[in-house]
Structure formats: C-alpha cells, structure tokens
Design an enzyme around this catalytic site. Structure first.
Site, PDB file in Angstrom:
ATOM      1  N   TYR A 166     -11.746  -4.171   7.231  1.00 19.65           N
ATOM      2  CA  TYR A 166     -10.415  -3.901   7.676  1.00 19.65           C
ATOM      3  C   TYR A 166     -10.249  -3.057   8.875  1.00 19.65           C
ATOM      4  O   TYR A 166      -9.675  -3.077  10.085  1.00 19.65           O
ATOM      5  CB  TYR A 166      -9.388  -3.527   6.660  1.00 19.65           C
ATOM      6  CG  TYR A 166      -8.143  -2.935   7.177  1.00 19.65           C
ATOM      7  CD1 TYR A 166      -6.956  -3.923   7.426  1.00 19.65           C
ATOM      8  CD2 TYR A 166      -7.819  -1.814   7.439  1.00 19.65           C
ATOM      9  CE1 TYR A 166      -5.690  -3.418   7.982  1.00 19.65           C
ATOM     10  CE2 TYR A 166      -6.458  -1.158   7.810  1.00 19.65           C
ATOM     11  CZ  TYR A 166      -5.404  -2.356   8.247  1.00 19.65           C
ATOM     12  OH  TYR A 166      -4.228  -1.620   8.578  1.00 19.65           O
ATOM     13  N   HIS A 167     -10.728  -1.627   8.663  1.00 15.61           N
ATOM     14  CA  HIS A 167     -10.943  -0.643   9.339  1.00 15.61           C
ATOM     15  C   HIS A 167     -11.799  -0.923  10.612  1.00 15.61           C
ATOM     16  O   HIS A 167     -11.599  -0.073  11.565  1.00 15.61           O
ATOM     17  CB  HIS A 167     -11.152   0.601   8.951  1.00 15.61           C
ATOM     18  CG  HIS A 167     -10.306   1.036   7.638  1.00 15.61           C
ATOM     19  ND1 HIS A 167     -10.519   0.763   6.352  1.00 15.61           N
ATOM     20  CD2 HIS A 167      -9.028   1.782   7.796  1.00 15.61           C
ATOM     21  CE1 HIS A 167      -9.448   1.094   5.643  1.00 15.61           C
ATOM     22  NE2 HIS A 167      -8.450   1.873   6.573  1.00 15.61           N
ATOM     23  N   TYR A 189       0.807  -1.352   0.136  1.00 18.58           N
ATOM     24  CA  TYR A 189      -0.174  -0.162  -0.169  1.00 18.58           C
ATOM     25  C   TYR A 189       0.994   1.379   0.035  1.00 18.58           C
ATOM     26  O   TYR A 189       1.669   1.469   0.937  1.00 18.58           O
ATOM     27  CB  TYR A 189      -0.894  -0.100   1.326  1.00 18.58           C
ATOM     28  CG  TYR A 189      -1.818   1.105   1.290  1.00 18.58           C
ATOM     29  CD1 TYR A 189      -2.703   1.228   0.327  1.00 18.58           C
ATOM     30  CD2 TYR A 189      -1.719   1.784   2.574  1.00 18.58           C
ATOM     31  CE1 TYR A 189      -3.739   2.515   0.452  1.00 18.58           C
ATOM     32  CE2 TYR A 189      -2.875   2.641   2.546  1.00 18.58           C
ATOM     33  CZ  TYR A 189      -3.652   3.132   1.621  1.00 18.58           C
ATOM     34  OH  TYR A 189      -4.575   4.185   1.749  1.00 18.58           O
ATOM     35  N   ASP A 192      -7.740  14.012   8.890  1.00 13.31           N
ATOM     36  CA  ASP A 192      -7.660  12.705   9.532  1.00 13.31           C
ATOM     37  C   ASP A 192      -8.779  12.161  10.193  1.00 13.31           C
ATOM     38  O   ASP A 192      -9.523  12.834  11.042  1.00 13.31           O
ATOM     39  CB  ASP A 192      -6.514  12.858  10.688  1.00 13.31           C
ATOM     40  CG  ASP A 192      -6.301  11.704  11.418  1.00 13.31           C
ATOM     41  OD1 ASP A 192      -6.469  10.630  10.826  1.00 13.31           O
ATOM     42  OD2 ASP A 192      -5.992  11.832  12.730  1.00 13.31           O
ATOM     43  N   HIS A 196      -9.232   9.055  11.347  1.00 14.27           N
ATOM     44  CA  HIS A 196      -9.016   7.874  12.323  1.00 14.27           C
ATOM     45  C   HIS A 196      -9.189   8.382  13.581  1.00 14.27           C
ATOM     46  O   HIS A 196      -8.408   9.044  14.286  1.00 14.27           O
ATOM     47  CB  HIS A 196      -7.726   7.489  11.929  1.00 14.27           C
ATOM     48  CG  HIS A 196      -7.308   6.630  10.896  1.00 14.27           C
ATOM     49  ND1 HIS A 196      -7.074   7.299   9.550  1.00 14.27           N
ATOM     50  CD2 HIS A 196      -7.649   5.271  10.674  1.00 14.27           C
ATOM     51  CE1 HIS A 196      -7.132   6.317   8.848  1.00 14.27           C
ATOM     52  NE2 HIS A 196      -7.302   5.036   9.159  1.00 14.27           N
ATOM     53  N   LYS A 234     -10.149  17.348  16.614  1.00 17.23           N
ATOM     54  CA  LYS A 234      -9.348  16.455  15.470  1.00 17.23           C
ATOM     55  C   LYS A 234      -9.378  17.410  14.216  1.00 17.23           C
ATOM     56  O   LYS A 234     -10.232  17.861  13.435  1.00 17.23           O
ATOM     57  CB  LYS A 234     -10.107  15.447  15.058  1.00 17.23           C
ATOM     58  CG  LYS A 234      -9.821  14.192  16.184  1.00 17.23           C
ATOM     59  CD  LYS A 234     -10.139  12.849  15.294  1.00 17.23           C
ATOM     60  CE  LYS A 234      -9.192  12.387  14.267  1.00 17.23           C
ATOM     61  NZ  LYS A 234      -7.867  12.202  14.695  1.00 17.23           N
TER      62      LYS A 234
END
Length: 669
Positions: free
Chosen positions: A178-179, A24, A546, A548, A542
C-alpha cells in the site's frame, strides 16, 4: 471457468460471502476510539482496523520528547495494558476480526492485545485478525521503523512462529505494498518489491527452524498482503490478478507448496489516499468508489477485506459520518448489486490477459534484479529500492505539474462552486484538541505510580535477556504487558539490545524529472546567491515522528534541481536537532514538512528555538495537511509561507522560496 454461482437454487442465485468491511480508525484516546469502533460495528462494519498514533508505532511513551505534538493525532495512543483494555472494552475479541497497523512494535502491540483478550477470558486459538508488520516497506515509504533490518526481521519471525502455535487463526505477517504506491511505486515496483519482501520473510522462517519443514506450507498460508488501488482502473485490476498468479507461482516453484488452497493470495486493501485532493474534495467520493471496484470486481483476485478512506482525508481527520459514507459504499456494492452472484467476469478477456502477462513479465525481471543484489534487505540497505521510488514519484509529480496526468479540480477543470460538505463550523474534519497530550501524560504518570515496580523491572530484564539470547520475545512481551510495562519501556529495552537505524533517503542520487519554469528559477537562485556571496542553502526538515517523507523528498530533489544547496537528513528529528542543523549549516531558509496534524505545536517549538538561537532572520516555510485556520495560526507565529496539497507545482514553490529569501536579504541590507 464455469459460473457456479449464477445457476443457483429455487430461492435465487447463490451469492458469495462479501469481503470484510472495515474502516481505518483511531484517534485522541482509547476511550474515544472505543466509542468510534462500537458505533461503526453497529452500522454494519464487520472487522476492526486499528490506527495507532506515531509514538505507539515507534515505541515511545506520550511523555517522550519525540512524542511532543504527536499524541493521538493520526491514531490512538496505547501506552500500556490499561489503554488496550479501554480500547476494546465491550468488544468481544474472541468474535472479532481485528487488523492492527503497527510494524516495528508489532510484537508489543500484539502482546498487549493478547493480554487484553486473556482478561476477557478469550480462547487465544480463536483470536482472528492481522498484524501489519512489513518492516521492509517502512524503510522505503512510511518511516515507522525503529531497529536495523536484521533484528526487525527477527521480531517478525518471532511473531510468526509464536502465533502459528498459540493463535492459529491469526495472520502474523502482512506484506504491505500500500505505502509503496503512496511513495510513487509503479505497478511493477509494487508487485516486485512486495513479493521480494515476502520471499525474504519466508526465507527467514525456513532458516530459523521455528516451524517444522512438514508444517511450512500451512504456516505460509497465514501470510497475507495489504495493497493499494489507484485510479488507473484496468491496470489496477490487472495488477491484482498478476499478484495472485505470481504468488501462486512463487509458492509452488520456489517453496514447493503443493496444495493450491495454501497458495492463495489473501489480501486486504485500502484504496489510494494519496490521490485524494484538497481542492474540490467532493470529487474524492467518485475516486474512492472507482478504486474500490478495482479490488472487488475480479472474483479470482477479490480482496478479503476492504477499508476505504473518507472523502475529506486530504483535509484532516474524518468524522464518524464521513467514515459511515465510505462504509455504505461497500455495503451497497456487496448487497444491492449482483456482483457476488457470478464468477470472474474478466476470465477470457484478451485485453486483461495481455495486461496481466505484461505486468508479470516485468515484475519477474525486477525480482531477478533484486535477487541478484542479495534480496530485499540488501536492496534496502544499498538504497536501490528507495532511490527507485523517489525517481518514479518524481516522474509522477512532474506529469501532474505538466498537465500530462490529469487530476480533475487540481490541474484541470479548476472552476468550482464552494463545497457545502466542508462549510460547517468544524471545517468538515475532526480536530484532536491539544489537551489530549497533556491528559495522556498525566494518565501515564498515574499508571506508573500504581504498578509494582519490582515486577516491571523483572519483566523488562527477562525481555532484555530473551532479545539478547535470540529467544522468542512474544511470551516475555506478554508477561511484560501484564506486569504494567509501557510502550516506551519495551521500545527502550529493545533499542538497547538491537540499536537504532536510519534508512537511506534516496534523494542524493535520484534522477530528476523537473517541470515548470525551472530555468527561470535557476537563474533567480544564481542571482540571489551572487547577492549573498554564497549558494542559497535550504534545510528541509521533518520534525516529530511523521515518517511520510515523500513530499519532503520531492521538495529536496526539486530544490537541488533549481540550483540550491540542500540539507536533508531524513525523518524523525526533534525541533532542537533541526534548529541546531540550521545554525551549524548557516542555512538561508528552513522548510518543515509535517503530515501528521502536529504542525501547530511542532512549528511553535521550532520558531521559539530559532528566536532563542538568534535565527530570527532565517525564514521558515511549512508544508503539510494544514487547515486554513491552522495556516493563519502558523503565519501569526512568523512562518513565511504555508503550502498544502493544492500547491502541486513544486517549481512554483521553489520560486516563492527564492522570493522570500531575496526579500529577507534586501531587508537585512
């Protein structure tokens, strides 16, 4: 099952073809990323996995205020066809298998890819690859959503319908669990949430009528998955076998897909980056290898494509050598071992069968709960899925804090020698220089100045009409790409039609699982609150793009459990909005969470705005993936404390924040 590989021919046993080898990758500029791709392909990589930067993934140009500090940091910036052209220069797209992680802007990035392939003279029908555009998980974990759920799912359906006709080898939808694991999902939640999302997509395909009923099974076969593999080795193998069996069951019973070949669970994987550690980072090599085994050992549930993180991704961006190391792991497993010569080595295992059946039973129960709510979208909009992930992640972190879940080098066996791998002048990571953003903005200005503005305006108007009228946006997007439209213009046009969205944070009602000396911290919070005359108020912000948010959510939950009043408004805020909130809410401390590598420019702007608004006395703390040199830079700006992944004891962080506020209160007095 009989072993059809081990019996072989006179030349030795017949081997299965290995999975697709990927890394990746993408950073800085299209030209730099192109050089990286060509280098990796020369080393034996067999497919590309493109990482786009956050502005590209969320539909902003490099000169947008929200893109500040983010350009080229976690992926390659692609603002227009010229960037896409440079990204794939000298790489024949007709012969390449390309995976693109894009989500909200999937239709646009695919349009740019098709336009670049057209320029190469490629046959669209031969283009092979995947768009990772599972927008549901973006609302839950990764945060690169743009539009509300309904129009987002409509864009996904547009991509599926268009590629089914024009690009029959392309996987137009990549359901991504995945996340979810990175956001704290249990294996059962991974199974159920991902499969519920897939059902939502298939139901949308059916309802749209874009694909004839008789051709529906063939279209279903182009849906793929992208999963995660963690360190619980046996459980992860069982999870993947459960995925394959549940998917087969759903397609046969719910959707009437009769051909077993069309019911195959086809997935790619990146093993767990969340579990990589900053302390003793060399331990990550072992973790990555073990996690890879979970998705390649079981033939009946083997990944079709594997990409591995590098050992140093908990420190920052990996260098080409670091990525090569991960690529070589795959190649050694595929070509030096005898794994691909045998059938499934777990068939007949009573232990594995029992674990698979247990996971399937629990996942069916969770799927039934989600169905009773009205499906995956309803479970997102109600906050159920997000709240469940925050709670499971809270339990996971509490287990690490309490030492119940051992992480070698972090909460056990911490004594260590200095790592020579991270001892070089570059600190063992790749750094994106700040001038990349300024150069991208200048290049964007030149692109706009050189294009035919009338053609751009006409293309954007046709895109707007298609979106507003419910027509498929793919052809108008390809035309817009060829006219010179930019990523930000495409995003702005669809925002005007569809609107924007802020997903539930999952923090407000999340159950806690606190660990550490929390009673002592509560008492300290009470004490300092009494001294100040009101409850200690903590703003968790935040800044930038981003998305996450796992760390920020857990900090907010733990601060609440420690008795603080918490202000947390979710992701994607400008420094100006954060400082304005600090002013309006009269907070005592500001905490910034930044994982994209853009901490220096974003914190610099926040600190400047704090001073301009007379908030010099409000301490600022910062958390993220922050190299030591950058941490010193932040402290020199006036940041009171810097926390990185090694600081896993959240209650200790809370105690430190109380100490910082108390010291500031005494100083003011």
């Amino acid at each position: 099952m009989t072993d059809d590989n081990a019996n072989g021919r006179s030349g030795g046993p017949r081997r299965d073809q290995p999975w697709i080898f990927r890394t990746y990758a993408g950073h800085s500029t299209a030209a730099a990323s192109n050089a990286l791709y060509r280098g990796n392909l020369a080393k034996g990589q067999t497919g590309l996995s493109v990482a786009f930067d956050l502005p590209t993934q969320t539909g902003y140009d490099p000169d947008d205020v929200l893109a500040r500090g983010e350009v080229g940091k976690v992926g390659v910036p692609v603002a227009h066809l010229g960037d896409m052209r440079r990204l794939f220069a000298d790489i024949p797209l007709e012969r390449m298998n390309t995976s693109m992680t894009i989500n909200a802007t999937a239709a646009w990035l695919l349009a740019l890819y098709v336009a670049a392939a057209d320029e190469q003279g490629a046959d669209r029908a031969k283009l092979n690859g995947t768009t990772q555009n599972d927008i549901v998980k973006e609302y839950l974990s990764r945060g690169t959503y743009v539009f509300p759920p309904a129009p987002s799912l409509r864009l996904t359906t547009d991509v599926i319908a268009w590629t089914y006709r024009a690009m029959p080898k392309w996987n137009p939808m990549n359901v991504c669990s995945y996340h979810l694991q990175e956001a704290g999902a249990t294996p059962v939640q991974e199974l159920a949430f991902a499969l519920a999302t897939a059902c939502t997509i298939l139901d949308g395909m059916k309802a749209s009528g874009a694909i004839p009923e008789a051709e529906f099974p063939a279209a279903v076969a182009r849906i793929s998955f992208f999963v995660n593999a963690g360190m619980r080795f046996v459980t992860e193998i069982a999870k993947m076998r459960a995925f394959t069996e549940l998917w087969d069951e759903i397609l046969e019973t719910r959707y009437g897909v009769e051909d077993p070949k069309l019911r195959r669970f086809r997935y790619g994987v990146q093993v767990n980056s969340l579990g990589l550690t900053e302390p003793q980072p060399e331990n990550n090599v072992t973790r990555i290898l073990i996690e890879m085994l979970a998705v390649v050992l079981s033939k009946n549930a083997r990944a079709r494509a594997v990409q591995l993180p590098a050992w140093n991704e908990a420190l920052g961006l990996p260098r080409p050598w670091d990525q090569q190391w991960s690529l070589r792991m795959q190649q050694i497993m595929a070509f030096e071992t005898d794994l691909l010569e045998y059938g499934d080595i777990f068939d007949g295992s009573t232990v594995m069968t029992a674990k698979v059946e247990a996971l399937k039973a629990e996942a069916r129960d969770e799927l039934a709960r989600i169905a009773a709510m009205g499906g995956a979208v309803a479970a997102v909009e109600s906050g159920y899925m997000k709240r469940a992930l925050v709670e499971s992640n809270t339990r996971r972190l509490a287990g690490i804090e309490a030492g119940e879940q051992v992480v070698v080098g972090v909460n056990k066996f911490r004594e260590t020698e200095a790592s020579p791998l991270a001892a070089g002048a570059d600190g063992g990571i790749l750094t994106v220089p700040e001038h990349v953003e300024a150069e991208a903005i200048e290049a964007l200005k030149a692109w706009r100045a050189a294009r035919d503005q009338k053609a751009v305006d006409a293309a954007l108007e046709e895109l707007r009409r298609a979106a507003a009228e419910g027509r498929n946006v793919m052809e108008p997007s390809i035309a817009a790409a060829k006219a010179g439209v930019t990523t930000g213009e495409w995003g702005r046009t669809l925002r005007a039609v569809f609107g924007e969205y802020r997903a539930p944070t999952g923090v407000g009602a999340a159950a806690s699982a606190s660990a550490g000396e929390i009673e002592a911290v509560r008492a300290a919070v009470d004490d300092v609150s009494a001294a100040m005359g009101r409850r200690l108020k903590f703003l968790v912000g935040k800044p930038g793009l981003d998305g996450h948010s796992n760390g920020a959510e857990q900090i907010a939950v733990r601060a609440r459990d420690c008795g603080m009043e918490v202000v947390y408004e979710g992701i994607r805020l400008t420094p100006a909005e954060i400082v304005n909130a600090a002013l309006e809410e009269s907070v005592h401390v500001v905490g910034l969470s930044i994982l994209s590598g853009s901490h220096v420019p974003l914190v610099r702007e926040v600190m400047g705005r704090m001073r301009d608004n007379g908030l010099d006395d409000v301490p600022v703390v910062v958390g993220g993936i922050i190299p030591p040199d950058d941490a010193e830079t932040l402290r020199a700006m006036g940041v009171a404390a810097v926390y990185t992944p090694k600081d896993f004891q959240l209650t200790d962080i809370m105690a430190d924040i109380v100490r910082i506020v108390r010291a500031g209160t005494k100083q003011a007095a």
